[in-house]
Design an enzyme around this catalytic site. Structure first.
Site, PDB file in Angstrom:
ATOM      1  N   ASN A 156       0.866  -1.180   0.000  1.00  0.00           N
ATOM      2  CA  ASN A 156       0.000   0.000   0.000  1.00  0.00           C
ATOM      3  C   ASN A 156       0.904   1.233   0.000  1.00  0.00           C
ATOM      4  O   ASN A 156       1.458   1.599   1.024  1.00  0.00           O
ATOM      5  CB  ASN A 156      -0.906  -0.006   1.238  1.00  0.00           C
ATOM      6  CG  ASN A 156      -1.771   1.243   1.308  1.00  0.00           C
ATOM      7  OD1 ASN A 156      -1.830   2.034   0.358  1.00  0.00           O
ATOM      8  ND2 ASN A 156      -2.447   1.431   2.438  1.00  0.00           N
ATOM      9  N   LYS A 207       0.049   4.246  -0.431  1.00  0.00           N
ATOM     10  CA  LYS A 207      -0.605   5.477   0.060  1.00  0.00           C
ATOM     11  C   LYS A 207      -0.327   6.621  -0.922  1.00  0.00           C
ATOM     12  O   LYS A 207      -0.317   6.374  -2.133  1.00  0.00           O
ATOM     13  CB  LYS A 207      -0.146   5.770   1.489  1.00  0.00           C
ATOM     14  CG  LYS A 207      -0.296   4.527   2.390  1.00  0.00           C
ATOM     15  CD  LYS A 207      -0.134   4.781   3.844  1.00  0.00           C
ATOM     16  CE  LYS A 207      -0.337   3.480   4.614  1.00  0.00           C
ATOM     17  NZ  LYS A 207      -0.273   3.640   6.064  1.00  0.00           N
ATOM     18  N   HIS A 219      -9.649   1.396   4.727  1.00  0.00           N
ATOM     19  CA  HIS A 219      -8.382   1.604   5.447  1.00  0.00           C
ATOM     20  C   HIS A 219      -8.623   2.617   6.569  1.00  0.00           C
ATOM     21  O   HIS A 219      -9.423   3.542   6.429  1.00  0.00           O
ATOM     22  CB  HIS A 219      -7.309   2.118   4.479  1.00  0.00           C
ATOM     23  CG  HIS A 219      -5.941   2.112   5.073  1.00  0.00           C
ATOM     24  ND1 HIS A 219      -5.517   3.097   5.943  1.00  0.00           N
ATOM     25  CD2 HIS A 219      -4.911   1.239   4.962  1.00  0.00           C
ATOM     26  CE1 HIS A 219      -4.278   2.811   6.334  1.00  0.00           C
ATOM     27  NE2 HIS A 219      -3.895   1.696   5.759  1.00  0.00           N
ATOM     28  N   GLU A 270      -7.047   5.058   7.475  1.00  0.00           N
ATOM     29  CA  GLU A 270      -6.845   6.465   7.079  1.00  0.00           C
ATOM     30  C   GLU A 270      -8.076   6.996   6.357  1.00  0.00           C
ATOM     31  O   GLU A 270      -8.420   8.176   6.491  1.00  0.00           O
ATOM     32  CB  GLU A 270      -5.566   6.578   6.229  1.00  0.00           C
ATOM     33  CG  GLU A 270      -4.324   6.457   7.112  1.00  0.00           C
ATOM     34  CD  GLU A 270      -3.116   5.838   6.435  1.00  0.00           C
ATOM     35  OE1 GLU A 270      -3.048   5.817   5.193  1.00  0.00           O
ATOM     36  OE2 GLU A 270      -2.225   5.361   7.169  1.00  0.00           O
ATOM     37  N   GLU A 274      -5.341  -4.387  10.875  1.00  0.00           N
ATOM     38  CA  GLU A 274      -4.354  -3.313  11.006  1.00  0.00           C
ATOM     39  C   GLU A 274      -4.668  -2.478  12.255  1.00  0.00           C
ATOM     40  O   GLU A 274      -5.498  -1.559  12.196  1.00  0.00           O
ATOM     41  CB  GLU A 274      -4.397  -2.390   9.781  1.00  0.00           C
ATOM     42  CG  GLU A 274      -3.937  -3.021   8.499  1.00  0.00           C
ATOM     43  CD  GLU A 274      -3.320  -2.007   7.541  1.00  0.00           C
ATOM     44  OE1 GLU A 274      -2.241  -2.288   7.013  1.00  0.00           O
ATOM     45  OE2 GLU A 274      -3.892  -0.923   7.339  1.00  0.00           O
ATOM     46  N   GLY A 307       2.550   2.903  10.741  1.00  0.00           N
ATOM     47  CA  GLY A 307       3.519   3.982  10.576  1.00  0.00           C
ATOM     48  C   GLY A 307       4.225   4.381  11.864  1.00  0.00           C
ATOM     49  O   GLY A 307       4.918   5.397  11.908  1.00  0.00           O
ATOM     50  N   SER A 310       3.563  -1.468  10.559  1.00  0.00           N
ATOM     51  CA  SER A 310       5.006  -1.503  10.835  1.00  0.00           C
ATOM     52  C   SER A 310       5.655  -2.849  10.518  1.00  0.00           C
ATOM     53  O   SER A 310       6.557  -3.304  11.231  1.00  0.00           O
ATOM     54  CB  SER A 310       5.283  -1.074  12.286  1.00  0.00           C
ATOM     55  OG  SER A 310       4.885   0.273  12.490  1.00  0.00           O
TER      56      SER A 310
HETATM   57  P1  13P Z   1       3.075   0.849   7.685  1.00  0.00           P
HETATM   58  O1  13P Z   1       3.574  -0.462   7.130  1.00  0.00           O
HETATM   59  O2  13P Z   1       3.812   2.033   7.115  1.00  0.00           O
HETATM   60  O3  13P Z   1       2.979   0.839   9.166  1.00  0.00           O
HETATM   61  O4  13P Z   1       1.580   1.023   7.118  1.00  0.00           O
HETATM   62  C1  13P Z   1       0.677   0.001   7.295  1.00  0.00           C
HETATM   63  C2  13P Z   1      -0.536   0.292   6.499  1.00  0.00           C
HETATM   64  O5  13P Z   1      -1.312   1.172   6.822  1.00  0.00           O
HETATM   65  C3  13P Z   1      -0.753  -0.506   5.285  1.00  0.00           C
HETATM   66  O6  13P Z   1      -2.043  -0.338   4.798  1.00  0.00           O
END
Ligand code: 13P
Length: 276
Positions: A23, A25, A112, A114, A184, A190, A230
């Protein structure tokens, strides 16, 4: 498609083919995407074939990545990060599921954290989007997970249950069997602070039990459950060694081909292909 089978002592059992998803983003324009995906393709060989890999670039990169994957026969599936639930209409800035299907998108991330947190996507919108993705014969990667506050309050299972009740209500048992659910935890995204593989395994097992309750044993046996938050090359194998975790949804560590390929390699090490 090669069937994934146990690789012997110390490896994980199971017949579900692992899915590792990148992903990206809001990173990488289409030029950078071109270089990154080509680089990734060159790094994946026979040992990695047991693992299915999807790449989810920003919308503006999709056509470029589609043509690259098809033109060079790269062992990658094209993915999107989101779409709207409507077929078309006055929704400035949004993208519809049929537009993604026309680009041969196979996987679409839905809900997601976000999207839920920053863009106020609620459980009903998530359910409607799942239906839209299925209508166009694509596979949803449904994201669920608790916040740090919910976790500290011991409310993780309650949160997962609430999110999945609405989402699974939108799908048939057959659709559940072929979907992907990504666990997640929001606090792990992150942050550099991944969940422990034991906690992730508990959550994945709980999610599978909810799918069993909603769609029956076959749905529960078929659904693939990813862990995300992460993930890196060091911790990847620990997660997929857990029998209920069938892959990974990777953010930051998927942006560079070399690092992402290491993660895929680590996952492949837990499986071997039965293809001759
Ligand atoms: P990270 O791997 O950067 O923590 O992000 C995870 C994520 O949100 C994948 O959709």
């Amino acid at each position: 498609m090669p069937e994934a089978v146990p690789a012997g002592p110390g490896s994980r059992p199971g017949a579900r083919r692992p899915l590792v998803s990148a992903n990206w983003k809001m990173h990488h324009d289409h030029i950078v995407a071109l270089h990154t995906v080509r680089d990734l393709g060159l790094r994946l060989g026979e040992p990695e074939a047991a693992v299915e890999v999807s790449v989810h670039p920003p919308f503006t990169d999709l056509r470029t990545v589609q043509l690259l994957i098809e033109g060079e026969h790269l062992p990658l599936a094209l993915g999107a990060q989101h779409c709207h639930s409507a077929e078309e209409g006055a929704f400035t800035g949004e993208i519809a599921a049929p537009m993604l299907a026309r680009l041969s998108v196979r996987y679409v991330i839905v809900g997601h954290s976000e999207r839920r947190g920053l863009f106020k996507m609620d459980d009903e919108q998530v359910a409607a989007t799942l239906r839209a993705v299925r209508r166009h014969a694509m596979v949803p990667i449904l994201c669920v997970g608790e916040s740090a506050i919910e976790r500290d309050a011991g409310a993780t299972e309650g949160r997962l249950q609430a999110q999945l009740k609405v989402a699974l209500g939108a799908l048939s048992a057959k659709e559940m069997a072929s979907m992907v659910i990504a666990y997640e935890p929001i606090w792990a995204i992150g942050s550099g602070r991944a969940a422990t593989h034991v906690d992730a395994s508990d959550a994945a097992g709980f999610i599978r039990s909810l799918v069993a309750a909603a769609g029956g044993a076959e749905a529960a046996a078929g659904v693939r459950i990813q862990y995300g938050g992460s993930v890196n090359a060091e911790n990847a194998a620990d997660f997929v060694a857990e029998p209920d975790i069938d892959g990974l949804l990777v953010g930051g560590a998927s942006l560079q081909a070399a690092e992402f390929a290491e993660i895929i390699r680590a996952v492949a090490g837990c499986y071997r292909s039965s293809a001759s």
